[in-house]
Scaffold this active site. Sequence first.
Site, PDB file in Angstrom:
ATOM      1  N   GLU A  27       0.776  -1.445   0.337  1.00  0.00           N
ATOM      2  CA  GLU A  27       0.221  -0.008  -0.066  1.00  0.00           C
ATOM      3  C   GLU A  27       0.864   0.842   0.151  1.00  0.00           C
ATOM      4  O   GLU A  27       1.910   1.444   0.317  1.00  0.00           O
ATOM      5  CB  GLU A  27      -1.048   0.303   1.206  1.00  0.00           C
ATOM      6  CG  GLU A  27      -2.363   1.281   1.554  1.00  0.00           C
ATOM      7  CD  GLU A  27      -2.855   1.621   2.727  1.00  0.00           C
ATOM      8  OE1 GLU A  27      -4.266   1.906   2.507  1.00  0.00           O
ATOM      9  OE2 GLU A  27      -2.392  -0.082   3.255  1.00  0.00           O
ATOM     10  N   ASN A 176     -12.591  -1.683  -0.610  1.00  0.00           N
ATOM     11  CA  ASN A 176     -11.332  -2.080   0.734  1.00  0.00           C
ATOM     12  C   ASN A 176     -12.238  -1.322   1.507  1.00  0.00           C
ATOM     13  O   ASN A 176     -12.242  -0.147   1.947  1.00  0.00           O
ATOM     14  CB  ASN A 176     -10.187  -1.562   0.833  1.00  0.00           C
ATOM     15  CG  ASN A 176      -9.671  -1.360   2.039  1.00  0.00           C
ATOM     16  OD1 ASN A 176      -9.120  -3.016   2.278  1.00  0.00           O
ATOM     17  ND2 ASN A 176      -9.681  -0.596   2.593  1.00  0.00           N
ATOM     18  N   GLU A 177     -12.535  -2.289   2.706  1.00  0.00           N
ATOM     19  CA  GLU A 177     -12.497  -1.789   3.625  1.00  0.00           C
ATOM     20  C   GLU A 177     -14.098  -0.708   3.842  1.00  0.00           C
ATOM     21  O   GLU A 177     -13.671   0.183   4.928  1.00  0.00           O
ATOM     22  CB  GLU A 177     -11.674  -1.540   4.684  1.00  0.00           C
ATOM     23  CG  GLU A 177     -10.834  -3.006   5.446  1.00  0.00           C
ATOM     24  CD  GLU A 177      -9.650  -1.951   6.449  1.00  0.00           C
ATOM     25  OE1 GLU A 177     -10.012  -1.131   7.138  1.00  0.00           O
ATOM     26  OE2 GLU A 177      -9.045  -2.985   6.774  1.00  0.00           O
ATOM     27  N   TYR A 252      -5.966  -8.234  11.652  1.00  0.00           N
ATOM     28  CA  TYR A 252      -4.879  -8.315  12.874  1.00  0.00           C
ATOM     29  C   TYR A 252      -4.730  -8.571  14.161  1.00  0.00           C
ATOM     30  O   TYR A 252      -5.739  -8.063  14.671  1.00  0.00           O
ATOM     31  CB  TYR A 252      -4.741  -7.037  12.339  1.00  0.00           C
ATOM     32  CG  TYR A 252      -4.744  -6.455  11.176  1.00  0.00           C
ATOM     33  CD1 TYR A 252      -3.275  -6.417  11.033  1.00  0.00           C
ATOM     34  CD2 TYR A 252      -5.244  -5.636  10.497  1.00  0.00           C
ATOM     35  CE1 TYR A 252      -3.160  -5.498   9.474  1.00  0.00           C
ATOM     36  CE2 TYR A 252      -5.339  -5.412   9.454  1.00  0.00           C
ATOM     37  CZ  TYR A 252      -4.084  -4.993   8.551  1.00  0.00           C
ATOM     38  OH  TYR A 252      -3.799  -4.202   7.285  1.00  0.00           O
ATOM     39  N   GLU A 303      -5.859  -8.759   4.449  1.00  0.00           N
ATOM     40  CA  GLU A 303      -4.409  -8.399   4.737  1.00  0.00           C
ATOM     41  C   GLU A 303      -5.232  -9.489   6.428  1.00  0.00           C
ATOM     42  O   GLU A 303      -6.147  -9.630   6.125  1.00  0.00           O
ATOM     43  CB  GLU A 303      -5.149  -6.553   5.458  1.00  0.00           C
ATOM     44  CG  GLU A 303      -5.257  -5.927   4.211  1.00  0.00           C
ATOM     45  CD  GLU A 303      -6.256  -4.146   4.579  1.00  0.00           C
ATOM     46  OE1 GLU A 303      -5.685  -4.140   6.090  1.00  0.00           O
ATOM     47  OE2 GLU A 303      -6.526  -4.020   3.919  1.00  0.00           O
ATOM     48  N   GLN A 350       2.519  -5.637   6.113  1.00  0.00           N
ATOM     49  CA  GLN A 350       2.287  -5.841   4.133  1.00  0.00           C
ATOM     50  C   GLN A 350       4.455  -5.588   3.550  1.00  0.00           C
ATOM     51  O   GLN A 350       5.493  -6.289   4.280  1.00  0.00           O
ATOM     52  CB  GLN A 350       2.611  -4.296   3.846  1.00  0.00           C
ATOM     53  CG  GLN A 350       1.219  -3.407   4.049  1.00  0.00           C
ATOM     54  CD  GLN A 350       0.429  -2.210   3.651  1.00  0.00           C
ATOM     55  OE1 GLN A 350       1.417  -1.565   3.144  1.00  0.00           O
ATOM     56  NE2 GLN A 350      -0.233  -1.418   4.105  1.00  0.00           N
TER      57      GLN A 350
END
Length: 497
Positions: A27, A176-177, A252, A303, A350
Amino acid sequence: MADAELTVHTEAVIGHVDPAVHGHFSEHLGRCIYDGIWRRDGDEEVGYREDVFQLLNDIELPVLRWPGGCFADDYHWEDGIGPREDRPRRRNLFWAQGPEELPEESNAFGTDEFLEFCEEIDTEPYLATNVGSGDPQEAADWVEYCNYDGDTELANRRRKNGREEPYDVKYWGIGNENWGCGGQMTPEQYADEYRRFATYVGTTDNLMLDHDLELIACGFEQHEWNRRFLEKVNDSPWGVEFPLDHLTFHHYYGRTMSVSEADEDDYDTFLADALEMSDHIETIAGAIDAVATTRDIGVIVDEWGAWHVEATADNGLEQPGTVLDALSAAAALDIFNHHSDVVTMTNIAQTVNVLQCLVETDDDEAWARPTYHVFDAYAPHQDNDAVQTTVTTPSRDLEDDRDLPLVQGSASTDGDETFISLTNLDCREAQTVDVRVEGATPDSVEATLLFADNDPKTEVGPDNADEFEPEPTDVDVDGNTISVDLPPATVATLEMT
């Protein structure tokens, strides 16, 4: 006497391990792109960092997601094509970026730079389109620019920019999200937007392209959101034919843990949080099965990884790279094998410098982090058939009423060889594991061990990076049983023929 046992059921196939399950994410955030993949703004030389390029080329990334992340839903792809000196400098609404930690985007690295990079390292690109601040025409135009071989303005603009042949990008994420930074949408709002975008993006492969696109919908770790989204998509003129191929969520863990201040109890909690990946996969797969009964929709975790308190927006989400994080990656890759019947891709966050990156840079140096070596060690699972394993392991009770199983593992086969991975999640004590292989007697076993002499929270840097590389290890073979000693906080791989 063994502390734990892992039984490999070689005839009980779970599913095919798509190489994309070992995918990655990049990203425009911090130093991931600039000073990571691409030379920082202002450098005399312009182009890819050769040291990073070589490290990523050596590990054979199967798929790479770009340009975000939150950045994707405020990114307009036409800003990043054409002569570099003519590209506009734009805001980076969400992230500090580059060595100066500015919320600005130079657009020096754009679509052609990313797709050419993917070709050079032989990785499949995965592009995330802008749903939050973009529109369906912008997304469909991006597909046309990348993939169309005809005589249109966009196809000819690609040629003018130096690329004659189409890139044939297969994976297209629709936002995204979008439940958060991608627009704060309700699942019903996103379902309506998704249908609009999927109409224009998805239709391009009807007449314009000679290959199918795979459309990826944004899901959520709060799974009621996924059910409502799927039901709304189902309640549409498409009827029973779902206009999506994959549904995502993000996972996460470690958000409250400081790497430098953590103790052994914190290690256990962190690793237990990582193992919750399995429950999330099962829950989102259950929602798909309950609603989208006529379509085979894969689960993508696009992610995932460790996110510690050291990683903040101000520092570009940089945090130390440690063995502890690498252990969590090994556990996650085993979980993906166990769910290879539904998991079609994952993307660790990432690739360079940011969060649980594989590669770190500092000026003119680049080095591999411990997580890099886990991905390299697990690569033989790719394109194999994952098979059932039964693990009998000691566990440790945690203060939050959970327990941490101390030994994890998975296995896969290509028909001739069986590949087995084992992780000792116990950061305090060694574990001896007996691996019993049903239906096969090993002729030979090659074994490697990671992190045997490394403290779980030792930080890797250019001066000690080579201390984290794998080493051969001895095992005892008795009939169809392989015994292996795992020191605390280690990962082992067994290649059996």
